[in-house]
Design a protein around this motif. Sequence first.
Motif, PDB file in Angstrom:
ATOM      1  N   SER A  84      -4.936  96.123  68.102  1.00  0.00           N
ATOM      2  CA  SER A  84      -5.013  94.333  68.349  1.00  0.00           C
ATOM      3  C   SER A  84      -3.442  94.329  68.691  1.00  0.00           C
ATOM      4  O   SER A  84      -2.588  94.917  67.943  1.00  0.00           O
ATOM      5  N   ASP A  86      -0.131 102.736  62.966  1.00  0.00           N
ATOM      6  CA  ASP A  86      -0.287 101.359  62.364  1.00  0.00           C
ATOM      7  C   ASP A  86       1.014 100.230  61.597  1.00  0.00           C
ATOM      8  O   ASP A  86       1.590  99.827  62.261  1.00  0.00           O
ATOM      9  N   ILE A 129       1.908  94.767  67.082  1.00  0.00           N
ATOM     10  CA  ILE A 129       1.306  95.827  67.464  1.00  0.00           C
ATOM     11  C   ILE A 129       0.562  96.542  66.078  1.00  0.00           C
ATOM     12  O   ILE A 129       0.848  97.311  65.178  1.00  0.00           O
ATOM     13  N   ASP A 130      -1.429  96.271  66.358  1.00  0.00           N
ATOM     14  CA  ASP A 130      -2.176  96.842  64.848  1.00  0.00           C
ATOM     15  C   ASP A 130      -2.862  97.725  65.707  1.00  0.00           C
ATOM     16  O   ASP A 130      -3.718  97.682  66.784  1.00  0.00           O
ATOM     17  N   PHE A 131      -3.041  98.926  64.401  1.00  0.00           N
ATOM     18  CA  PHE A 131      -3.892  99.725  64.613  1.00  0.00           C
ATOM     19  C   PHE A 131      -5.132  99.693  64.078  1.00  0.00           C
ATOM     20  O   PHE A 131      -5.104  99.850  62.636  1.00  0.00           O
TER      21      PHE A 131
END
Lengths: 249, 249
Positions: free
Chosen positions: A9, A81, A88-90
């Motif tokens: 995301s 992450d 930005i996230d994993f």
Amino acid sequence: MTRYKATISYDGHGFAGFQRQPHARSVQEEIEKTLTRINKGQSVVVHGAGRTDSGVHALGQVIHFDLPEERDEEKLRFALDTQTPEDIDFIRVERVTEDFHSRYNKHSKTYEFLVDIGRPKNPMMRHYATHYPYPLDISLMQETIKRLEGTHDFTGFTASGTSVEDKVRTITEASLVFDSDRNFLVFTFSGNGFLYKQIRNMVGTLLKIGNKRMPVEQLERILAEKDRHLAGPTAAPNGLYLKEIHYEE
Amino acid sequence: MTRYKATISYDGHGFAGFQRQPHARSVQEEIEKTLTRINKGQSVVVHGAGRTDSGVHALGQVIHFDLPEERDEEKLRFALDTQTPEDIDFIRVERVTEDFHSRYNKHSKTYEFLVDIGRPKNPMMRHYATHYPYPLDISLMQETIKRLEGTHDFTGFTASGTSVEDKVRTITEASLVFDSDRNFLVFTFSGNGFLYKQIRNMVGTLLKIGNKRMPVEQLERILAEKDRHLAGPTAAPNGLYLKEIHYEE
């Protein structure tokens, strides 16, 4: 070599879009920089399922990349992450077979578009929803949006000058919900592919119809006559979210 | 001279707080600059009901100010809404009697505190909720928060060195709801006044209890022993919203 699929995301506000480009910050480049660092300086290329435009957000974009060795999925997710920038996230990292390709494997996408109809807007959401402070007939829009479902030639809803030849796409779901808690309209579109700026043009057209500055019948004319000039203005990118990508087995 | 009461919202992320201060951007100063311009260069002073800290947001802060002449309320609201920076919005402007004072007139306040318990966080909300990705017993927290309701000496929950002498306050509502759509905890606190950092300290304590790193009974000890060191850490300001101010008639 091991291939990894990652669901990510990101906040589109600080990016010139997903795709790498000179002199501008992109999601792809930030992730490639981090992966290259993790890969001891050897460069890693990232492929994304969808190329979101400047300012467009993602809740569930899918990417893939290759690393020379096998790694623990959760450790790799955590490293990516925490080492990528905070916008930005994993969400998930999975090992996949080498024939998996985020873009070319058959998939459907779901997009959401948020419109803040509060007067005034919610200042916390100014980069995360498009503000539309004008009168709207929401039930009319809820009826009209259904006409976009099905298989159509969407030429009239794409930006002119697109290189893609075949502009026939199938929309499996097109719906509009009014979130009264937040005073938001939530548009949802699912389908096997969308053309450049198609969703923003469909939303701009639906808003114009809801505001009674365009007759309902014009929606079918845009589809039939394939004329971009008949459609409404392109809605701003800040309301658009790539929500989910679903791959066929 | 005419006195105006205005209800405003703002995104606390870009401000060093509500109150004017040297070398830092404040909500008060931005509004005063705009009002002074509207008032043909004659300076206007703004008084706010609550002094929100750096990073704290407002959905319904109340301010008042005086202008030499009577103006149309909606025109004034629109001018202020459009001429202040985009992270400040004017929801309502009303003419009030000269004895109205946003801070000294009796009122109750409602605050909301958002905690993003998603793993990973929602990147779009990183400035608008506090991320807490650890295990939590939510029902335990929902029971425990009720013990804060009522009239107590909240010394143990305020920052040390506060100049206010009387630290007895009444909390009329303290509740916790889990928003499963967003994976958010929503804390709500209403009362006749809150001490400096009181809400952030109460939330930090409740999170520690929910995470089982502090026994439930400690809440009553903090109130009884008035010892700040017994309480949990101060929760970050980015989750805090001044939601509503209600004046007694």
